[in-house]
Design a protein around this motif. Structure first.
Motif, PDB file in Angstrom:
ATOM      1  N   UNK A  89      -7.682  -7.435   3.699  1.00 29.18           N
ATOM      2  CA  UNK A  89      -8.487  -6.395   3.048  1.00 29.18           C
ATOM      3  C   UNK A  89      -8.159  -4.993   3.590  1.00 29.18           C
ATOM      4  N   UNK A  90      -7.045  -4.854   4.279  1.00 34.40           N
ATOM      5  CA  UNK A  90      -6.630  -3.529   4.760  1.00 34.40           C
ATOM      6  C   UNK A  90      -6.323  -2.632   3.560  1.00 34.40           C
ATOM      7  N   UNK A  91      -6.761  -1.383   3.650  1.00 30.18           N
ATOM      8  CA  UNK A  91      -6.615  -0.440   2.535  1.00 30.18           C
ATOM      9  C   UNK A  91      -5.553   0.606   2.839  1.00 30.18           C
ATOM     10  N   UNK A  92      -4.917   1.090   1.785  1.00 28.13           N
ATOM     11  CA  UNK A  92      -4.001   2.226   1.925  1.00 28.13           C
ATOM     12  C   UNK A  92      -4.773   3.428   2.478  1.00 28.13           C
ATOM     13  N   UNK A  93      -4.099   4.247   3.246  1.00 30.72           N
ATOM     14  CA  UNK A  93      -4.698   5.469   3.775  1.00 30.72           C
ATOM     15  C   UNK A  93      -5.960   5.248   4.580  1.00 30.72           C
ATOM     16  N   UNK A  94      -6.023   4.116   5.261  1.00 33.44           N
ATOM     17  CA  UNK A  94      -7.088   3.942   6.247  1.00 33.44           C
ATOM     18  C   UNK A  94      -6.554   3.089   7.382  1.00 33.44           C
ATOM     19  N   UNK A  95      -7.215   3.230   8.528  1.00 34.55           N
ATOM     20  CA  UNK A  95      -6.783   2.488   9.709  1.00 34.55           C
ATOM     21  C   UNK A  95      -7.260   1.046   9.617  1.00 34.55           C
ATOM     22  N   UNK A 116      -6.049 -13.732   5.235  1.00 40.64           N
ATOM     23  CA  UNK A 116      -7.458 -13.934   4.883  1.00 40.64           C
ATOM     24  C   UNK A 116      -8.186 -14.313   6.181  1.00 40.64           C
ATOM     25  N   UNK A 117      -9.436 -13.950   6.304  1.00 36.12           N
ATOM     26  CA  UNK A 117     -10.240 -14.316   7.485  1.00 36.12           C
ATOM     27  C   UNK A 117      -9.661 -13.785   8.791  1.00 36.12           C
ATOM     28  N   UNK A 118      -8.962 -12.637   8.694  1.00 34.30           N
ATOM     29  CA  UNK A 118      -8.329 -12.051   9.882  1.00 34.30           C
ATOM     30  C   UNK A 118      -9.356 -11.829  10.994  1.00 34.30           C
ATOM     31  N   UNK A 119     -10.486 -11.195  10.640  1.00 36.95           N
ATOM     32  CA  UNK A 119     -11.467 -10.824  11.671  1.00 36.95           C
ATOM     33  C   UNK A 119     -12.021 -12.055  12.377  1.00 36.95           C
ATOM     34  N   UNK A 122      16.153   0.611  14.434  1.00 36.20           N
ATOM     35  CA  UNK A 122      15.072   0.724  13.451  1.00 36.20           C
ATOM     36  C   UNK A 122      15.162  -0.421  12.460  1.00 36.20           C
ATOM     37  N   UNK A 123      14.048  -0.731  11.851  1.00 38.36           N
ATOM     38  CA  UNK A 123      14.081  -1.644  10.712  1.00 38.36           C
ATOM     39  C   UNK A 123      12.854  -1.395   9.859  1.00 38.36           C
ATOM     40  N   UNK A 124      12.913  -1.941   8.654  1.00 36.30           N
ATOM     41  CA  UNK A 124      11.821  -1.845   7.708  1.00 36.30           C
ATOM     42  C   UNK A 124      11.015  -3.138   7.884  1.00 36.30           C
ATOM     43  N   UNK A 125       9.740  -3.045   8.236  1.00 30.17           N
ATOM     44  CA  UNK A 125       8.945  -4.257   8.474  1.00 30.17           C
ATOM     45  C   UNK A 125       7.942  -4.431   7.343  1.00 30.17           C
ATOM     46  N   UNK A 126       7.997  -5.580   6.701  1.00 33.54           N
ATOM     47  CA  UNK A 126       7.105  -5.856   5.568  1.00 33.54           C
ATOM     48  C   UNK A 126       5.693  -6.152   6.065  1.00 33.54           C
ATOM     49  N   UNK A 127       4.743  -5.316   5.678  1.00 33.12           N
ATOM     50  CA  UNK A 127       3.347  -5.553   6.032  1.00 33.12           C
ATOM     51  C   UNK A 127       2.610  -6.316   4.922  1.00 33.12           C
ATOM     52  N   UNK A 128       3.107  -6.217   3.691  1.00 36.24           N
ATOM     53  CA  UNK A 128       2.391  -6.836   2.564  1.00 36.24           C
ATOM     54  C   UNK A 128       2.236  -8.343   2.774  1.00 36.24           C
ATOM     55  N   UNK A 129       3.325  -8.969   3.199  1.00 31.09           N
ATOM     56  CA  UNK A 129       3.278 -10.438   3.363  1.00 31.09           C
ATOM     57  C   UNK A 129       2.700 -10.846   4.718  1.00 31.09           C
ATOM     58  N   UNK A 156      -1.244  10.007   9.947  1.00 31.40           N
ATOM     59  CA  UNK A 156      -0.374   9.053   9.241  1.00 31.40           C
ATOM     60  C   UNK A 156      -1.015   7.678   9.223  1.00 31.40           C
ATOM     61  N   UNK A 157      -0.804   6.951   8.148  1.00 29.83           N
ATOM     62  CA  UNK A 157      -1.288   5.579   8.025  1.00 29.83           C
ATOM     63  C   UNK A 157      -0.113   4.681   7.666  1.00 29.83           C
ATOM     64  N   UNK A 158      -0.018   3.533   8.318  1.00 32.43           N
ATOM     65  CA  UNK A 158       0.972   2.547   7.907  1.00 32.43           C
ATOM     66  C   UNK A 158       0.466   1.856   6.645  1.00 32.43           C
ATOM     67  N   UNK A 159       1.376   1.608   5.728  1.00 37.12           N
ATOM     68  CA  UNK A 159       0.977   0.957   4.482  1.00 37.12           C
ATOM     69  C   UNK A 159       0.751  -0.535   4.704  1.00 37.12           C
ATOM     70  N   UNK A 160      -0.432  -1.044   4.276  1.00 37.31           N
ATOM     71  CA  UNK A 160      -0.643  -2.493   4.372  1.00 37.31           C
ATOM     72  C   UNK A 160      -0.037  -3.236   3.176  1.00 37.31           C
ATOM     73  N   UNK A 161       0.504  -2.484   2.219  1.00 38.86           N
ATOM     74  CA  UNK A 161       0.951  -3.099   0.956  1.00 38.86           C
ATOM     75  C   UNK A 161       2.459  -3.046   0.779  1.00 38.86           C
ATOM     76  N   UNK A 162       3.175  -2.619   1.800  1.00 38.22           N
ATOM     77  CA  UNK A 162       4.625  -2.520   1.629  1.00 38.22           C
ATOM     78  C   UNK A 162       5.326  -2.532   2.970  1.00 38.22           C
ATOM     79  N   UNK A 163       6.506  -1.912   3.016  1.00 42.00           N
ATOM     80  CA  UNK A 163       7.283  -1.884   4.249  1.00 42.00           C
ATOM     81  C   UNK A 163       7.002  -0.621   5.044  1.00 42.00           C
TER      82      UNK A 163
END
Ligand code: HEM
Ligand SMILES: *[C@@H]1O[C@H](CO)[C@@H](O)[C@H](O)[C@H]1NC(C)=O
Length: 215
Positions: free
Chosen positions: A56-62, A204-207, A193-200, A156-163
């Motif tokens: 449930x991580x959102x774009x533009x938020x920590x 669920x139930x992370x917390x 450096x590398x591009x790390x995929x955060x989307x995948x 800056x925010x890391x994207x939870x939906x991409x790399x």
């Protein structure tokens, strides 16, 4: 003709290798990570970097993240730069203490010089998922403050939906005072450096999973 064919094939293979982060289902913690293996020696030695985040991580938020690293025993210290560059982003520096324990140190560099301790990110080491054997050590830790930061007035925010571009640094030399997270250490031998995929890396139930691991 043959060369063109071979070249095309190799290029396609390299593209696939770059595009596809391995997905790692960790049997110890139960978390799903995206995983990247980065070489620091031409002979094949490398460090594995893994990230898990809440679904449930959102774009533009920590949001919180779990980091797992698998590190060969000859590494003196290793660093992970969450913003993909040495300066002006949270750095995680890790090494082994004198009783084979893992020491995690949160740092920040304003230039290409020794990074200072940074209190804007906090790491909590898990017992589960932290272990070693005759060749490697690995740790798993929760990070609060690694997916967002402010430098020169902009956040800056890391994207939870991409790399996201991450970076690492490697040194064969141990920090001078290995039992202290604020120890000095000398400059790296290798960075990359590398591009790390955060989307995948979404869990669920992370917390609730994390709350069982931080005890
Ligand atoms: C004693 C500590 C350190 C010193 C003295 C140091 C020094 C330097 C220097 C002089 C450069 C420039 C090299 C060049 O231009 O070719 C550099 C680049 C770099 N360093 Fe460090 N470094 C230190 C710690 C770290 C740590 C902890 C990280 C964490 C990942 C890191 C990541 C990088 C990266 C990714 C680069 C490439 C350039 C960039 O992205 O800014 N360094 N470092
Ligand atoms: C040693 O530990 C690392 C990190 O947990 C693991 O990846 C590796 O498979 C282990 N090697 C053996 C031989 O068990």
């Amino acid at each position: 003709m043959l060369w063109t064919l071979l070249f095309g094939l190799v290029a396609a293979l390299i593209r696939t290798a770059i595009a596809a982060d391995a997905i790692y289902r960790d049997p110890d913690t139960g978390l799903v990570f995206t995983s990247n293996f980065r070489l620091y020696k031409a002979d094949g030695r490398g460090i594995t970097f893994r990230v898990a985040i809440p679904d449930d991580a959102q774009q533009n938020s920590a949001y919180d993240a779990v980091v797992q690293m698998v590190v060969p025993n000859d590494v003196g210290w290793a660093g992970l730069a969450w913003g993909g560059t040495m300066t002006n982003n949270p750095l995680l520096v890790c090494w082994r203490g004198t009783s084979n324990n893992v020491v995690l140190s949160s740092r920040w560099a304003t230039g290409h010089a020794f990074p200072q301790v940074y209190s804007g990110a906090q790491y909590t080491l898990f017992k589960t998922g932290t272990k070693s054997n005759s060749t490697h050590w690995q740790f798993t830790a929760l990070c609060k403050g690694c997916t967002s930061w402010t430098a020169s007035g902009s956040t800056r925010y890391l994207s939870p939906k991409g790399g996201n571009r991450l970076a690492f640094a490697y040194s064969p030399t141990k920090p001078s005072n290995p039992n202290s997270p604020s120890s000095s250490f000398s400059v790296h031998e290798v960075h990359d450096y590398w591009q790390h995929d955060f989307a995948q890396a979404a869990n669920a139930n992370f917390a609730s999973t994390v709350s069982k691991l931080v005890v």
